[in-house]
Scaffold this active site. Structure first.
Site, PDB file in Angstrom:
ATOM      1  N   LYS A 174      40.666  47.267  47.766  1.00  0.00           N
ATOM      2  CA  LYS A 174      39.983  48.151  47.800  1.00  0.00           C
ATOM      3  C   LYS A 174      39.476  48.464  46.485  1.00  0.00           C
ATOM      4  O   LYS A 174      38.875  48.838  45.297  1.00  0.00           O
ATOM      5  CB  LYS A 174      40.542  49.596  48.414  1.00  0.00           C
ATOM      6  CG  LYS A 174      39.297  48.911  50.008  1.00  0.00           C
ATOM      7  CD  LYS A 174      38.394  48.722  49.922  1.00  0.00           C
ATOM      8  CE  LYS A 174      37.615  48.901  51.290  1.00  0.00           C
ATOM      9  NZ  LYS A 174      36.005  48.837  51.534  1.00  0.00           N
ATOM     10  N   ARG A 190      28.115  45.478  31.646  1.00  0.00           N
ATOM     11  CA  ARG A 190      25.906  45.522  31.367  1.00  0.00           C
ATOM     12  C   ARG A 190      25.023  46.260  30.885  1.00  0.00           C
ATOM     13  O   ARG A 190      24.343  45.930  30.610  1.00  0.00           O
ATOM     14  CB  ARG A 190      26.301  44.403  32.569  1.00  0.00           C
ATOM     15  CG  ARG A 190      26.894  43.473  33.035  1.00  0.00           C
ATOM     16  CD  ARG A 190      26.635  43.161  34.644  1.00  0.00           C
ATOM     17  NE  ARG A 190      25.023  42.265  34.512  1.00  0.00           N
ATOM     18  CZ  ARG A 190      24.558  42.717  35.704  1.00  0.00           C
ATOM     19  NH1 ARG A 190      23.991  43.279  36.451  1.00  0.00           N
ATOM     20  NH2 ARG A 190      22.857  42.080  35.522  1.00  0.00           N
ATOM     21  N   LYS A 235      24.698  49.289  32.849  1.00  0.00           N
ATOM     22  CA  LYS A 235      24.181  49.189  33.989  1.00  0.00           C
ATOM     23  C   LYS A 235      24.286  50.654  34.730  1.00  0.00           C
ATOM     24  O   LYS A 235      24.691  51.177  35.470  1.00  0.00           O
ATOM     25  CB  LYS A 235      23.794  47.984  35.316  1.00  0.00           C
ATOM     26  CG  LYS A 235      23.316  46.387  34.979  1.00  0.00           C
ATOM     27  CD  LYS A 235      22.086  46.863  34.590  1.00  0.00           C
ATOM     28  CE  LYS A 235      21.053  44.850  34.001  1.00  0.00           C
ATOM     29  NZ  LYS A 235      20.375  45.661  34.331  1.00  0.00           N
ATOM     30  N   GLN A 269      23.323  52.831  37.753  1.00  0.00           N
ATOM     31  CA  GLN A 269      24.390  52.132  39.152  1.00  0.00           C
ATOM     32  C   GLN A 269      26.018  52.972  39.168  1.00  0.00           C
ATOM     33  O   GLN A 269      26.436  52.661  40.076  1.00  0.00           O
ATOM     34  CB  GLN A 269      24.220  50.822  38.852  1.00  0.00           C
ATOM     35  CG  GLN A 269      22.841  49.871  39.001  1.00  0.00           C
ATOM     36  CD  GLN A 269      22.938  48.333  39.404  1.00  0.00           C
ATOM     37  OE1 GLN A 269      23.922  47.365  38.234  1.00  0.00           O
ATOM     38  NE2 GLN A 269      23.103  47.405  40.352  1.00  0.00           N
ATOM     39  N   HIS A 300      32.265  56.795  46.543  1.00  0.00           N
ATOM     40  CA  HIS A 300      32.823  55.857  47.472  1.00  0.00           C
ATOM     41  C   HIS A 300      33.825  54.866  47.341  1.00  0.00           C
ATOM     42  O   HIS A 300      34.786  54.835  47.920  1.00  0.00           O
ATOM     43  CB  HIS A 300      31.742  55.130  47.380  1.00  0.00           C
ATOM     44  CG  HIS A 300      31.784  53.734  48.800  1.00  0.00           C
ATOM     45  ND1 HIS A 300      31.553  54.310  50.245  1.00  0.00           N
ATOM     46  CD2 HIS A 300      32.065  52.499  48.843  1.00  0.00           C
ATOM     47  CE1 HIS A 300      31.997  52.857  51.023  1.00  0.00           C
ATOM     48  NE2 HIS A 300      31.619  52.195  49.882  1.00  0.00           N
ATOM     49  N   LYS A 320      17.321  44.205  50.418  1.00  0.00           N
ATOM     50  CA  LYS A 320      17.928  44.838  50.317  1.00  0.00           C
ATOM     51  C   LYS A 320      18.579  46.459  50.798  1.00  0.00           C
ATOM     52  O   LYS A 320      19.195  47.124  51.105  1.00  0.00           O
ATOM     53  CB  LYS A 320      17.589  45.929  49.051  1.00  0.00           C
ATOM     54  CG  LYS A 320      18.751  46.507  47.961  1.00  0.00           C
ATOM     55  CD  LYS A 320      18.637  47.060  46.712  1.00  0.00           C
ATOM     56  CE  LYS A 320      18.678  47.845  45.804  1.00  0.00           C
ATOM     57  NZ  LYS A 320      19.038  48.241  44.508  1.00  0.00           N
ATOM     58  N   GLN A 340      25.766  49.644  56.097  1.00  0.00           N
ATOM     59  CA  GLN A 340      26.327  50.564  55.612  1.00  0.00           C
ATOM     60  C   GLN A 340      26.648  51.898  56.697  1.00  0.00           C
ATOM     61  O   GLN A 340      27.485  52.118  56.722  1.00  0.00           O
ATOM     62  CB  GLN A 340      25.971  50.800  54.326  1.00  0.00           C
ATOM     63  CG  GLN A 340      26.688  50.309  53.261  1.00  0.00           C
ATOM     64  CD  GLN A 340      26.361  49.954  52.002  1.00  0.00           C
ATOM     65  OE1 GLN A 340      24.958  50.084  51.586  1.00  0.00           O
ATOM     66  NE2 GLN A 340      27.267  49.777  51.428  1.00  0.00           N
TER      67      GLN A 340
END
Length: 286
Positions: A143, A156, A158, A161, A169, A224, A231
């Site tokens: 983890k 990056r 991003k 995200q 989480h 996806k 999950q």
């Protein structure tokens, strides 16, 4: 009054100036010792990061500081890094580690004497029990490694995200992994790690494929939503299984642990379900 008597009374006055603060300090230390030492598993206390929560808390604070402030600040006037080779190696490593830990937990009890029912946690020095505790510790290390997801996103650029869902989480699962290893690295509490590791094998293999260029990305995009569905199924299994601990005859001393598990997993289920609705169901309607 003599000088010696004056000194004596002064010292007594200082020592009795605020007795309530000393009592409160003692109570805080008693609570700390109870939580960190008395009710924890003594077998893991000398393992890395397990003597007290300070190490994991520092990791969480460093992670959050980087993700929420220092990382974006560093990248502000820089072009995003590609990091393709790093991502390929990272995803292969995490997927492989998840598979190995899945096998380790499975063969440390579930292929021999543990069932999917109520299995009370018992502290024991037998090799199988120690093996299970060690694999739970490896879940904690995994983890910590998975925090690398967000670091890669930052480098990056991003930022879309690095959502609240993503950051929460990763932080919550790290803390839950530490709690599991500290207080119940065995019995029924290890079962929820099996679907988690299995889903992570699939998830990081999907991420690996996404790194392999536009052609592969087009092929896997329809899958996806199924990864997100897995999950959600995982969270439902976790809650359903942990619910057994709330039954009167099951784990009478560890019900607070069940409430912590279930509340966090249920909250993550809600957030992932909301993400699924916004990402896939609304697009169909439109």
């Amino acid at each position: 009054m003599s000088a010696d008597m004056y000194k004596f009374e002064s010292q007594c006055g200082k020592s009795l100036a605020n007795p309530s603060s000393k009592i409160s300090d003692l109570r805080v230390m008693d609570i700390y010792n109870y939580l960190v030492n008395d009710i924890s598993d003594p077998r893991v206390s000398n393992w890395l990061l397990m003597s007290n929560p300070l190490g994991v808390m520092l990791i969480c604070l460093t992670y959050l500081s980087f993700v929420l402030y220092f990382g974006p600040l560093y990248m502000k006037n820089r072009k995003p890094y590609a990091l393709t080779k790093i991502m390929i190696c990272y995803n292969i490593s995490v997927a492989t580690a998840s598979a190995v830990i899945f096998y380790g937990i499975l063969t440390s009890g579930y292929t021999t004497h543990l069932s999917v029912g109520c299995e009370p946690f018992v502290i024991s020095d037998d090799p199988m029990s120690i093996s299970m505790a060690r694999w739970v510790w490896w879940v904690l290390i995994l983890k910590i490694t998975e925090l690398g997801d967000t670091v890669i996103f930052i480098f990056r650029k991003k930022y879309n995200q690095t959502s609240f869902l993503h950051v929460y989480h990763h932080t919550a699962t790290l803390i839950l992994a530490w709690i599991s290893c500290k207080y119940a690295p065995g019995g029924m509490w290890t079962f929820i790690m099996l679907p988690n590791c299995a889903v992570h094998v699939v998830m990081y293999m999907y991420y690996l494929c996404a790194c392999l260029g536009p052609k592969v990305q087009k092929m896997i995009v329809p899958w996806k939503k199924y990864v997100t569905s897995l999950q959600l199924i995982q969270f439902a299994i976790m809650v359903a299984h942990t619910f057994q601990a709330l039954l009167p005859a099951c784990e009478p001393t560890r019900k607070p642990l069940a409430y912590i598990y279930m509340s966090q997993v249920a909250f993550m289920f809600y957030m992932f379900l909301d993400y699924y609705r916004k990402s896939y169901l609304r697009k169909k309607i439109e």
